[in-house]
Design a protein around this motif. Structure first.
Motif: not given
Length: 282
Positions: A198-201, A265-270
């Motif tokens: 759910l976090s990337y694909p 983590y993805f939230f902070l990255l983006r």
């Protein structure tokens, strides 16, 4: 002068050998570094860190073993077969192909392609034997090999349907290491795969179908964003919603909420990439 030319020729040939035969080298050369000089760093932040994090959360004991590394090597060994086929075979059918390999590299491929593919397959067989020895199921091994026909199908078809192959290819790259690296399939293992998926694909599919790659936007994606240009704000909203949703879901299951760290983590990255194109804000 003759010696210098010969040295350059041998150096080029040696580079081609590394690129075509050694897992990760082809991707680094034709994908990561083509994005920017920081392409490898972008790959590390978008792929390597979240996948390793998911693997650690799935099975902390198995994480600190050689199986973790070989799982990643195995996935990229096969995944790069699709890259190679796309860059060297598919371009022959296109009027305006994207050239990622130099003429000398293409010449090397044409001369040694049987050996190149054969070498990759041998690596796959050896790794499969190791994974079976580690009690990885035959179903997972079959899935491990399935990327080859899937990528061949993807490379052989041109059209909007290719957009929907992207979620399959991306899910393989992100989730297959988790299937391979542990033979202990627990609740944590299943949750890690679900959260990573759910976090990337999934978000990658939404973005591509919203007008990515210069194609018309699919109607269903308007529910998420009005246009591809809105993808930066959409990413932030998506990961905030996903983080909260995963947290509530895990609380409902009565399990640890540690898996929320992946979408967070993805939230902070983006969030950090919004105004930093060189770090992957495409």
């Amino acid at each position: 002068m003759g010696t210098t030319i010969e040295e350059k020729r041998l150096e080029c040939k040696h580079h081609s050998m590394l690129m075509f035969y050694i897992p990760f080298v082809y991707a680094i050369k034709t994908r990561f570094l083509r994005r920017s000089k920081l392409g490898v760093l972008v790959w590390g932040t978008e792929y390597l860190i979240p996948v390793l994090l998911a693997m650690y959360l799935a099975n902390q004991e198995a994480f600190f073993t050689i199986q973790t590394l070989l799982s990643l090597v195995g996935v990229y060994n096969f995944y790069e077969i699709g890259y190679i086929q796309n860059d060297c075979e598919t371009i022959k059918k296109e009027k305006h192909p994207t050239l990622r390999i130099s003429p000398s590299g293409l010449a090397y491929y044409e001369k040694y392609k049987v050996i190149i593919y054969g070498f990759r397959l041998v690596i796959g067989v050896l790794l499969s034997c190791i994974f079976i020895y580690w009690n990885v199921s035959y179903v997972v091994i079959l899935s491990f090999w399935s990327i080859i026909p899937i990528y061949m199908l993807y490379n052989g078809i041109r059209g909007r349907i290719n957009l929907y192959f992207i979620v399959v290819l991306t899910a393989y790259r992100y989730c297959m290491p988790l299937f391979l690296f542990t033979s202990t399939y627990s609740q944590n293992w299943g949750i890690s795969i679900l959260v990573l998926f759910l976090s990337y694909p999934i978000i990658k599919l939404i973005e591509i179908c919203s007008g990515g790659k210069g194609l018309p936007q699919e109607r269903w994606t308007k529910f998420f964003m009005s246009h591809y240009d809105k993808r930066f704000s959409f990413r932030i909203k998506y990961y905030v919603t996903l983080s909260i949703g995963i947290c509530l879901f895990l609380l409902y299951l009565g399990t640890s909420i540690q898996f929320c760290i992946i979408p967070f983590y993805f939230f902070l990255l983006r969030l950090g990439q919004v105004n930093m194109p060189k770090l992957g804000a495409r």
